[in-house]
Design an enzyme around this catalytic site. Structure first.
Site, PDB file in Angstrom:
ATOM      1  CE1 TYR A  78      36.070  47.115  47.707  1.00  0.00           C
ATOM      2  CE2 TYR A  78      37.846  47.603  49.238  1.00  0.00           C
ATOM      3  CZ  TYR A  78      37.399  47.408  47.948  1.00  0.00           C
ATOM      4  OH  TYR A  78      38.269  47.514  46.885  1.00  0.00           O
ATOM      5  CD  GLN A 112      34.967  46.857  33.004  1.00  0.00           C
ATOM      6  OE1 GLN A 112      36.084  47.313  33.227  1.00  0.00           O
ATOM      7  NE2 GLN A 112      34.147  47.445  32.164  1.00  0.00           N
ATOM      8  CG  HIS A 130      36.671  43.770  37.979  1.00  0.00           C
ATOM      9  ND1 HIS A 130      36.607  45.034  37.434  1.00  0.00           N
ATOM     10  CD2 HIS A 130      37.638  43.116  37.271  1.00  0.00           C
ATOM     11  CE1 HIS A 130      37.487  45.143  36.449  1.00  0.00           C
ATOM     12  NE2 HIS A 130      38.110  43.992  36.326  1.00  0.00           N
ATOM     13  CB  CYS A 138      38.880  33.192  54.871  1.00  0.00           C
ATOM     14  SG  CYS A 138      40.346  33.166  55.907  1.00  0.00           S
ATOM     15  CB  CYS A 141      41.238  29.091  54.620  1.00  0.00           C
ATOM     16  SG  CYS A 141      39.631  29.597  55.295  1.00  0.00           S
ATOM     17  CB  CYS A 167      38.122  32.900  58.745  1.00  0.00           C
ATOM     18  SG  CYS A 167      37.784  31.297  58.027  1.00  0.00           S
ATOM     19  CB  CYS A 170      41.828  29.585  59.259  1.00  0.00           C
ATOM     20  SG  CYS A 170      41.632  31.073  58.279  1.00  0.00           S
ATOM     21  CG  ASN A 233      30.778  56.436  28.254  1.00  0.00           C
ATOM     22  OD1 ASN A 233      30.554  57.535  28.761  1.00  0.00           O
ATOM     23  ND2 ASN A 233      31.725  55.629  28.690  1.00  0.00           N
ATOM     24  N   PRO A 234      27.935  58.671  27.739  1.00  0.00           N
ATOM     25  CG  PRO A 234      27.419  59.709  29.761  1.00  0.00           C
ATOM     26  CD  PRO A 234      27.563  58.366  29.123  1.00  0.00           C
TER      27      PRO A 234
END
Ligand code: OAD
Length: 269
Positions: A78, A112, A130, A138, A141, A167, A170, A233-234
């Site tokens: 990510y 999205q 999304h 966290c 929590c 976090c 916590c 959209n192609p």
């Protein structure tokens, strides 16, 4: 002019046809997917050899179970995606949508996408079904975690392994602020999107494969409520069989062309 040459009608001029629909609509929802950001250099999930799910296993990266199993692998992936988005710029399609939101009444944007390219082009508000790549929280929590800096060398490293921050409250791992597979969409956001689709009389569905539920059901909901649906959209998608207009063009080409028509005609009549 030869007898059997087709006249230049709305049917073979999608920009005019869609501009006419936008002009007539009282409430339009622009619904976007990963194809919206493709021309900004952000890979889509499906379609094409460079799409994310052809290179990576979604169940090994986009589930809570995967994160608990190997937090460094998932967080690193990510962070690579965050770095890609941070280095990207909104494309002409994002700017065209921002223009519509700013200049035409009754337009709402539901996406999205977890990038922030709509916002950076000037769209406000943006309903993110999304979640967001940049709204870390966290795992335990759920408190937001704001002060994460993307490492400079993350951009070219999809296999980067990086321990997630902890976090401050916590001590549990910080997780990406996106919706993973098997998770519910944020309730309030979902309600907003559903309401927008129920009252829409036009949906411009841009750059989505239309196969991921429940997001894809929103377009069907609008269609069965009363909206006309335009797909930009192609390639054909999971929605193509029920859309009213299939505009086979990319987002960064079609949307500015649409805006140019709307501007030439003085906006909505
Ligand atoms: P997909 O990756 O499934 O589909 C991308 C769509 O964009 C395809 O239909 C392409 O044909 C189209 N496309 C490609 N380039 C385009 C361009 N330049 N202009 C317009 N369209 C283009 O993306 P989504 O439908 O957004 O979920 O995927 C839905 C969800 O699946 C994502 O939000 C993500 C993923 O798993 C989560 O992260 C929860």
């Amino acid at each position: 002019m030869p007898q059997n040459q087709p006249a230049s009608t709305a049917a073979n001029d999608p920009a005019s046809q869609v501009a006419e629909l936008v002009r007539k609509a009282k409430r339009t929802v622009v619904f976007t997917g990963a194809g919206m950001s493709a021309e900004s250099g952000i890979p889509t999930f499906r379609g094409g050899d460079d799409s994310l799910w052809s290179a990576f296993n979604p169940m090994g990266l986009a589930t809570e179970a995967a994160f608990r199993e190997d937090p460094a692998l998932v967080w690193g992936w990510y962070v690579w995606r965050m770095a890609k988005v941070q280095a990207a710029q909104p494309n002409a399609g994002h700017h065209a949508i921002a223009w519509m939101l700013q200049h035409l009444p009754g337009i709402e944007l539901v996406t999205q996408n977890v990038d922030d390219l709509h916002e950076r082009a000037g769209s406000d508000p943006v309903t993110h079904l999304h979640g967001s790549l940049f709204a870390h929280r966290c795992l335990a929590c759920a408190r937001p975690h704001l002060d994460f800096e993307i490492p400079q060398d993350a951009l070219d490293q999809p296999q980067l392994r990086l321990q997630p921050p902890r976090c401050q409250h916590c001590g549990e791992c910080i997780r990406p602020g996106v919706v993973w597979f098997h998770e519910l969409l944020p309730e309030q956001t979902w309600q907003q999107a559903e309401q927008a689709m129920r009252r829409a009389d036009l949906v411009l569905s841009v750059g989505t494969s239309g196969v991921v539920e429940p997001a894809a059901s929103l377009v069907r909901l609008a269609r069965t409520s009363r909206a006309q649906v335009v797909e930009i959209n192609p390639a054909a998608s999971g929605q193509s069989e029920f859309v009213d207009v299939a505009w086979r063009q990319t987002a960064a080409l079609a949307l500015p062309e649409l805006v140019a028509r709307l501007q030439a005609d003085g906006g909505r009549t």
